[in-house]
Structure formats: C-alpha cells, structure tokens
Design a protein around this motif. Sequence first.
Motif, PDB file in Angstrom:
ATOM      1  N   ILE A 296     -17.018 -73.033  -4.976  1.00 47.35           N
ATOM      2  CA  ILE A 296     -16.232 -72.500  -3.857  1.00 47.35           C
ATOM      3  C   ILE A 296     -15.555 -73.643  -3.106  1.00 47.35           C
ATOM      4  CG2 ILE A 296     -16.412 -71.342  -1.608  1.00 47.35           C
ATOM      5  CD1 ILE A 296     -18.640 -69.593  -2.925  1.00 47.35           C
ATOM      6  N   GLU A 297     -16.294 -74.719  -2.858  1.00 42.23           N
ATOM      7  CA  GLU A 297     -15.718 -75.874  -2.169  1.00 42.23           C
ATOM      8  C   GLU A 297     -14.565 -76.475  -2.970  1.00 42.23           C
ATOM      9  OE1 GLU A 297     -18.885 -78.657  -1.444  1.00 42.23           O
ATOM     10  OE2 GLU A 297     -19.962 -77.238  -0.173  1.00 42.23           O
ATOM     11  N   ILE A 298     -14.751 -76.605  -4.270  1.00 43.46           N
ATOM     12  CA  ILE A 298     -13.712 -77.177  -5.129  1.00 43.46           C
ATOM     13  C   ILE A 298     -12.470 -76.276  -5.132  1.00 43.46           C
ATOM     14  CG2 ILE A 298     -13.118 -77.682  -7.551  1.00 43.46           C
ATOM     15  CD1 ILE A 298     -16.070 -78.690  -7.814  1.00 43.46           C
ATOM     16  N   ARG A 299     -12.688 -74.967  -5.223  1.00 41.88           N
ATOM     17  CA  ARG A 299     -11.568 -74.029  -5.212  1.00 41.88           C
ATOM     18  C   ARG A 299     -10.785 -74.134  -3.900  1.00 41.88           C
ATOM     19  NH1 ARG A 299     -13.890 -68.949  -5.411  1.00 41.88           N
ATOM     20  NH2 ARG A 299     -14.808 -69.642  -7.339  1.00 41.88           N
ATOM     21  N   TYR A 300     -11.506 -74.208  -2.769  1.00 40.16           N
ATOM     22  CA  TYR A 300     -10.853 -74.332  -1.470  1.00 40.16           C
ATOM     23  C   TYR A 300     -10.044 -75.624  -1.398  1.00 40.16           C
ATOM     24  CZ  TYR A 300     -10.093 -75.179   3.450  1.00 40.16           C
ATOM     25  OH  TYR A 300      -9.503 -75.459   4.656  1.00 40.16           O
ATOM     26  N   LEU A 301     -10.645 -76.747  -1.822  1.00 37.94           N
ATOM     27  CA  LEU A 301      -9.939 -78.030  -1.772  1.00 37.94           C
ATOM     28  C   LEU A 301      -8.729 -78.035  -2.696  1.00 37.94           C
ATOM     29  CD1 LEU A 301     -12.956 -80.491  -1.625  1.00 37.94           C
ATOM     30  CD2 LEU A 301     -11.325 -79.979   0.205  1.00 37.94           C
ATOM     31  N   THR A 302      -8.858 -77.436  -3.858  1.00 39.82           N
ATOM     32  CA  THR A 302      -7.735 -77.355  -4.793  1.00 39.82           C
ATOM     33  C   THR A 302      -6.593 -76.546  -4.185  1.00 39.82           C
ATOM     34  OG1 THR A 302      -9.246 -77.503  -6.672  1.00 39.82           O
ATOM     35  CG2 THR A 302      -7.030 -76.640  -7.122  1.00 39.82           C
ATOM     36  N   ASP A 303      -6.924 -75.410  -3.588  1.00 44.39           N
ATOM     37  CA  ASP A 303      -5.909 -74.592  -2.927  1.00 44.39           C
ATOM     38  C   ASP A 303      -5.260 -75.343  -1.763  1.00 44.39           C
ATOM     39  OD1 ASP A 303      -6.424 -72.559  -4.691  1.00 44.39           O
ATOM     40  OD2 ASP A 303      -7.554 -71.322  -3.271  1.00 44.39           O
ATOM     41  N   TYR A 304      -6.047 -76.085  -1.025  1.00 47.34           N
ATOM     42  CA  TYR A 304      -5.537 -76.854   0.086  1.00 47.34           C
ATOM     43  C   TYR A 304      -4.566 -77.931  -0.380  1.00 47.34           C
ATOM     44  CZ  TYR A 304      -5.383 -79.813   4.226  1.00 47.34           C
ATOM     45  OH  TYR A 304      -4.947 -80.541   5.296  1.00 47.34           O
ATOM     46  N   ILE A 305      -4.976 -78.652  -1.436  1.00 44.25           N
ATOM     47  CA  ILE A 305      -4.137 -79.725  -1.977  1.00 44.25           C
ATOM     48  C   ILE A 305      -2.850 -79.172  -2.565  1.00 44.25           C
ATOM     49  CG2 ILE A 305      -3.993 -81.452  -3.833  1.00 44.25           C
ATOM     50  CD1 ILE A 305      -7.022 -81.953  -3.308  1.00 44.25           C
ATOM     51  N   SER A 306      -2.927 -78.025  -3.202  1.00 45.98           N
ATOM     52  CA  SER A 306      -1.731 -77.454  -3.822  1.00 45.98           C
ATOM     53  C   SER A 306      -0.832 -76.753  -2.803  1.00 45.98           C
ATOM     54  CB  SER A 306      -2.125 -76.489  -4.947  1.00 45.98           C
ATOM     55  OG  SER A 306      -2.801 -75.364  -4.407  1.00 45.98           O
ATOM     56  N   GLY A 307      -1.210 -76.721  -1.548  1.00 42.35           N
ATOM     57  CA  GLY A 307      -0.353 -76.173  -0.497  1.00 42.35           C
ATOM     58  C   GLY A 307      -0.534 -74.692  -0.222  1.00 42.35           C
ATOM     59  N   LYS A 308      -1.579 -74.073  -0.765  1.00 42.57           N
ATOM     60  CA  LYS A 308      -1.792 -72.648  -0.512  1.00 42.57           C
ATOM     61  C   LYS A 308      -2.270 -72.392   0.907  1.00 42.57           C
ATOM     62  CE  LYS A 308      -2.616 -71.260  -5.251  1.00 42.57           C
ATOM     63  NZ  LYS A 308      -3.542 -70.677  -6.197  1.00 42.57           N
ATOM     64  N   TYR A 309      -2.871 -73.420   1.531  1.00 45.58           N
ATOM     65  CA  TYR A 309      -3.315 -73.290   2.918  1.00 45.58           C
ATOM     66  C   TYR A 309      -2.572 -74.329   3.747  1.00 45.58           C
ATOM     67  CZ  TYR A 309      -7.182 -70.586   1.012  1.00 45.58           C
ATOM     68  OH  TYR A 309      -7.929 -69.650   0.372  1.00 45.58           O
ATOM     69  N   PRO A 310      -2.012 -73.933   4.872  1.00 44.71           N
ATOM     70  CA  PRO A 310      -1.307 -74.917   5.719  1.00 44.71           C
ATOM     71  C   PRO A 310      -2.307 -75.897   6.342  1.00 44.71           C
ATOM     72  CG  PRO A 310      -1.359 -72.761   6.784  1.00 44.71           C
ATOM     73  CD  PRO A 310      -1.960 -72.586   5.422  1.00 44.71           C
ATOM     74  N   GLY A 311      -1.926 -77.140   6.439  1.00 45.82           N
ATOM     75  CA  GLY A 311      -2.827 -78.170   6.946  1.00 45.82           C
ATOM     76  C   GLY A 311      -2.674 -78.494   8.338  1.00 45.82           C
TER      77      GLY A 311
END
Length: 146
Positions: A131-146
């Motif tokens: 779950i942590e890896i999926r969240y970080l991957t989504d974050y890095i790929s821009g799916k979540y605004p930073g």
Amino acid sequence: MGQIAEILARQKNQVQTIEPGTTVFDAVRKMVEHNIGSILVADGDDIRGIFTERDYLRRIVLENRTSKTTRVDEVMTPKLVCVDPDRSVEDCLAIITQERIRHLPVMEQGRLVGIVSIGDLVKFLSKERAIEIRYLTDYISGKYPG
C-alpha cells in the motif's frame, strides 16, 4: 506501524486448544482439521504450553514414540513467549527471530485473546508495504497533488 490487534481483528479462526492429557495423535488430527501449525495446551483458562509441528518431529518421530499413546503434555513446549495486542508487528517479528519460534500467543490481562504466526506477521507487513509503495508511486507519477 501495525499492531497485533489489527491482525487479530482480521482473523476468522478462533484459537484452538487441547487438554494436556490429549494424545499427540488427536492433537495432530485437530491441527490438520483446522490447517494450523500449532495448538495451545490448556487446562481450562490456564495455558500450559504449546504443541507444534516442530515438537512432533523432534519429540515423536526422532525419539521413536507413538503418537497414539503419547500424551501431548509429555512432548509440548511448556515455555511460552506471549505478547499483548498492543505490541507492534515489527516487535513481534524481532521476538520470533530472537526466540527462534513460529507462533506467539496473544494475552490481554492474563486472558488468551489470539495467536499469531510468523506467516501472519509477514503477510501483514507485505500488504502494508504494498500500500505504501502504491501510494508513493501514484504520488511520484502525479496522480496526487503535492
């Protein structure tokens, strides 16, 4: 960091126990029936020990005993290492590694509330890390605004 209580909440099976005078054969039969690798030996609410697959191999097979006449309290492991539900999964993995055991009974205020195995702990951590890896991957790929 996950706690043992989280694992217990997800478990569907209740803890299996047997009485000290039960034959090893009947203990193994119950373990197979419930697809478990250990069973707690209890006299009422008093936990006396644990009987595991490893106990069977070391104290029945290698000592050339017969499982139909040997009582489980003759070959169980009497020394139990227990944890409370508030212990972290990481702490429990460290305990299992240090003590060279595979199962941890969980006690709360002197009462048995569950048991966790090394497999339960590893499975929990691997899901948590995924779950942590999926969240970080989504974050890095821009799916979540930073």
